[in-house]
Design a protein around this motif. Structure first.
Motif, PDB file in Angstrom:
ATOM      1  N   PHE A 310      22.478  19.590  16.673  1.00  0.00           N
ATOM      2  CA  PHE A 310      21.898  20.504  17.661  1.00  0.00           C
ATOM      3  C   PHE A 310      20.448  20.132  17.949  1.00  0.00           C
ATOM      4  N   ARG A 311      19.698  19.768  16.909  1.00  0.00           N
ATOM      5  CA  ARG A 311      18.308  19.338  17.127  1.00  0.00           C
ATOM      6  C   ARG A 311      18.262  18.066  17.988  1.00  0.00           C
ATOM      7  N   LEU A 329      24.854  29.080  16.371  1.00  0.00           N
ATOM      8  CA  LEU A 329      24.669  30.397  15.761  1.00  0.00           C
ATOM      9  C   LEU A 329      25.764  30.692  14.750  1.00  0.00           C
ATOM     10  N   LYS A 330      26.974  30.217  15.024  1.00  0.00           N
ATOM     11  CA  LYS A 330      28.056  30.350  14.048  1.00  0.00           C
ATOM     12  C   LYS A 330      27.727  29.575  12.774  1.00  0.00           C
ATOM     13  N   MET A 338      18.290  32.402   7.941  1.00  0.00           N
ATOM     14  CA  MET A 338      17.565  33.332   8.807  1.00  0.00           C
ATOM     15  C   MET A 338      16.468  32.633   9.599  1.00  0.00           C
ATOM     16  N   ASN A 339      15.733  31.728   8.976  1.00  0.00           N
ATOM     17  CA  ASN A 339      14.648  31.037   9.689  1.00  0.00           C
ATOM     18  C   ASN A 339      15.187  30.206  10.851  1.00  0.00           C
ATOM     19  N   GLY A 340      16.276  29.495  10.601  1.00  0.00           N
ATOM     20  CA  GLY A 340      16.898  28.733  11.681  1.00  0.00           C
ATOM     21  C   GLY A 340      17.394  29.643  12.791  1.00  0.00           C
ATOM     22  N   GLY A 341      17.931  30.811  12.409  1.00  0.00           N
ATOM     23  CA  GLY A 341      18.390  31.772  13.404  1.00  0.00           C
ATOM     24  C   GLY A 341      17.261  32.276  14.277  1.00  0.00           C
ATOM     25  N   ARG A 342      16.097  32.503  13.695  1.00  0.00           N
ATOM     26  CA  ARG A 342      14.942  32.960  14.483  1.00  0.00           C
ATOM     27  C   ARG A 342      14.474  31.879  15.439  1.00  0.00           C
ATOM     28  N   GLU A 343      14.537  30.618  15.007  1.00  0.00           N
ATOM     29  CA  GLU A 343      14.164  29.524  15.904  1.00  0.00           C
ATOM     30  C   GLU A 343      15.088  29.483  17.121  1.00  0.00           C
TER      31      GLU A 343
END
Length: 635
Positions: A310-311, A329-330, A338-343
């Motif tokens: 994804f990056r 997101l899955k 959580m940190n990746g989700g906030r990004e």
């Protein structure tokens, strides 16, 4: 997105001369409007000729202005077959398609002296209109008209008839049409193949493909993509690899959309190395290529590699779509990152995806899975900040799930009010989520009331109701409900079958568990991983070692932990049960049991294991022999 102006040029019958209409299909929409404004005054000042009328008509149709084209058509003093064809093809392309059929009726019953009769191309246009609106009855009427008129059947009409019957879901009629084609071309073969695949008959489509090869028809790229997709759906890896070799020989491998189909094949068959190889060799990748690679990694549990993909997608393509975001997101929800989700949440805001229902639903799911108890209110705050999603059938189940996890009955009841307000009571997904919420909050009576208000409850509401009784400790009542579900001729799924097996385990009812086991075998869920593991737990707890061992070969390698021993006594019991039973345990399962128990084994137990393996003729493989040597010498 391709504009309406730059769409492919519609074909015309041989009587239509190319010099009548200039080649203006690549001109943008503004140029079209400018030409139309110039041509309209000219047509008023001068004596309008038929080519000029047809030119204006074609310009309107190509610009998607079907209403203006219709008004011009009515003003025409003379209408030729070309005029009718232009406007009918425009309705099929831009809609509404049913007007093309109405125009065909007007053409047949036109009482003017300039009455025209339809040719094969007009009939193919009308059949395309029937296919677009899925009108089988009108399509059959056109077919009858074609059969009555001699000389109208050609490749245009044959392929249009095939496409019409396939689009309407009538494969029997499509087979009859296809069988009457003397020499079906590649278009006809691809139509019948895609029809079978679209209607879920992938195995039959492969048989048709083999027949096509036998009669000497060379497949094109489109046919390859259809057949590779069928192999992916059937997890037919061996044939898929052969088709891959065929595409390399024919030089089609470099075509992007075919490479995407091959990646999907390898991903669905679990061959991640093949997926990576094709992706790495692609010189030209589009967004579909990246999304196929990304979801392939996610579905095969390569979550960290999926995050890196994804990056790379963001860095190389600079912009993703809603499919990319839901996939990542899955992944983040599974990893609890959580940190990746906030990004990703920040990217969603910057890219203006906050109005996309699929993305916001996946974002809510991510926060629900990742949030700890101290920050449990974040999903609810996110839900309240969303505008226009109060009645969304994807968002509401997500927030109901949050209410279930945190036993937030008050919020759940307010959501129930919204469901009634926006008339979402008939949505099975929402109703099931609502019943789960009430069940997990300990208000089983409300879950029953919700169920009773469903007019014709299907598999999902029944399964959730049974689950609700089990969650609240009413095991006998859950088994009674399962019996009622069968009496009502509602099919059980893996969720309901797993639930009733748990009820049998809680009641120590081995006899009832075996009855349900027979039901599982009859309904085809015998190889389902979730059901199989629950059956193993049932037979293990109620000590039926013979049955436990029979299930060993059904369990995926990643789930062999249910056969592993945790201490010396359990390992002794496991090996003793293996010794006494006539069941079969696979070689991989044997190695898993031995390798997981190295720290627990005495030399005596290792020799017992060796004796069992020798009797069962499993000692011949080097893999098991090495595990046994390690096991016996570990004291």
């Amino acid at each position: 997105m391709q504009s309406l102006v730059s769409c492919a040029t519609p074909s015309f019958p041989p009587s239509f001369q190319s010099h009548h209409i200039p080649n203006v299909l690549q001109i943008n929409n503004l140029t079209y409007q400018h030409l139309i404004k110039q041509l309209n005054p000219i047509s008023r000042r001068t004596k309008s000729t038929l080519p000029l009328f047809n030119l204006c008509l074609q310009l309107y149709v190509n610009a998607g202005a079907t209403e203006e084209a219709w008004r011009l058509f009515n003003e025409m003093p003379v209408r030729t077959l070309i005029s009718w064809t232009i406007l009918m093809a425009g309705y099929v392309q831009h809609g509404p398609a049913f007007k093309a059929f109405l125009m065909f009726l007007d053409m047949l019953f036109d009482h003017d002296k300039n009455k025209v009769m339809p040719d094969s191309f007009v009939l193919s246009v009308v059949l395309r209109a029937c296919a677009k609106v899925a009108s089988l009855s009108y399509g059959r009427q056109i077919h009858g008209y074609v059969l009555k008129r001699i000389g109208l059947i050609d490749s245009f009409v044959e392929n249009a008839l095939l496409n019409m019957y396939i689009s309407c879901g009538s494969l029997v009629d499509a087979d009859v049409v296809f069988a009457k084609i003397k020499r079906p071309d590649v278009v006809a073969w691809s139509s019948i193949l895609s029809g079978y695949v679209k209607n879920g008959l992938e195995k039959e489509s492969l048989k048709i493909f083999f027949n096509m090869i036998l009669v000497g028809v060379r497949p094109d790229v489109f046919i390859f993509s259809i057949v590779i997709g069928a192999c992916a759906h059937l997890n037919c890896m061996e044939l898929g690899v052969q088709l891959h070799c065929y595409t390399i020989k024919t030089g089609f491998e470099s075509i992007v959309f075919l490479a995407n189909s091959l990646m999907d094949l390898y991903a669905k068959c679990g061959d991640v190395d093949g997926l990576r190889l094709i992706f790495s060799k692609m010189s030209d990748r589009n967004l579909v290529s990246w999304n196929t690679f990304l979801i392939g990694l996610v579905n095969n549990f390569y979550y960290f590699e999926a995050l890196q993909a994804f990056r790379d997608l963001i860095n190389n393509v600079s912009r993703c779509d809603d499919f990319s975001l839901t996939s990542v997101l899955k992944t983040i929800a599974t990893l609890g990152d959580m940190n990746g989700g906030r990004e990703v949440h920040g990217y969603i805001i910057r890219s203006d995806y906050q109005s996309n229902r699929f993305v916001m639903s996946s974002l809510l799911e991510m926060y629900i899975e990742c949030i700890d108890y101290q920050k449990k209110d974040i999903p609810m705050k996110l839900f309240k900040s969303l505008k226009g999603f109060e009645s969304d059938e994807f968002i509401i189940p997500s927030i109901l799930k949050w209410c279930s996890i945190h036993s937030n009955l008050g919020t759940g009841k307010s959501l129930h009010s919204q469901i009634i307000k926006f008339n979402l009571k008939e949505d099975p997904f929402i109703i099931s989520s609502l019943m789960v919420m009430y069940s997990k909050c300990g208000v089983l009576e409300e879950a029953i009331r919700v169920f009773q208000r469903v007019k014709h409850p299907g598999t999902a509401p029944w399964s959730v109701l049974i689950y609700g009784f089990i969650v609240n400790g009413h095991f006998r009542e859950a088994l009674t409900l399962f019996r009622r579900m069968q009496y009502d001729c509602v099919k059980a799924n893996e969720f309901s079958l797993t639930s009733v097996l748990i009820a049998c385990l809680a009641l120590c009812d081995l006899k009832r568990g075996k009855q349900i086991h027979c039901k599982i075998l009859r309904t085809g869920y015998g190889s389902n991983s979730s059901v199989t593991k629950t059956l193993i737990n049932l037979y293990t707890e109620l000590w039926d070692a013979k049955q436990v061992l029979k299930f060993g070969s059904f369990i995926p390698e990643s789930d062999k932990a249910c056969l592993q021993a945790t201490d010396k006594s359990s390992l002794n019991e496991l090996l003793h049960g293996i010794q006494l039973s006539n069941g079969y345990i696979g070689q991989n399962s044997v190695v898993e049991i031995l390798n997981s128990s190295l720290n627990l084994v005495s030399s005596c137990v290792g020799k017992q294991a060796q004796a069992y393996m020798t009797k069962r003729d499993l000692i011949s493989t080097s893999k098991i022999e090495n595990s046994l040597d390690t096991c016996i010498h570990t004291v």
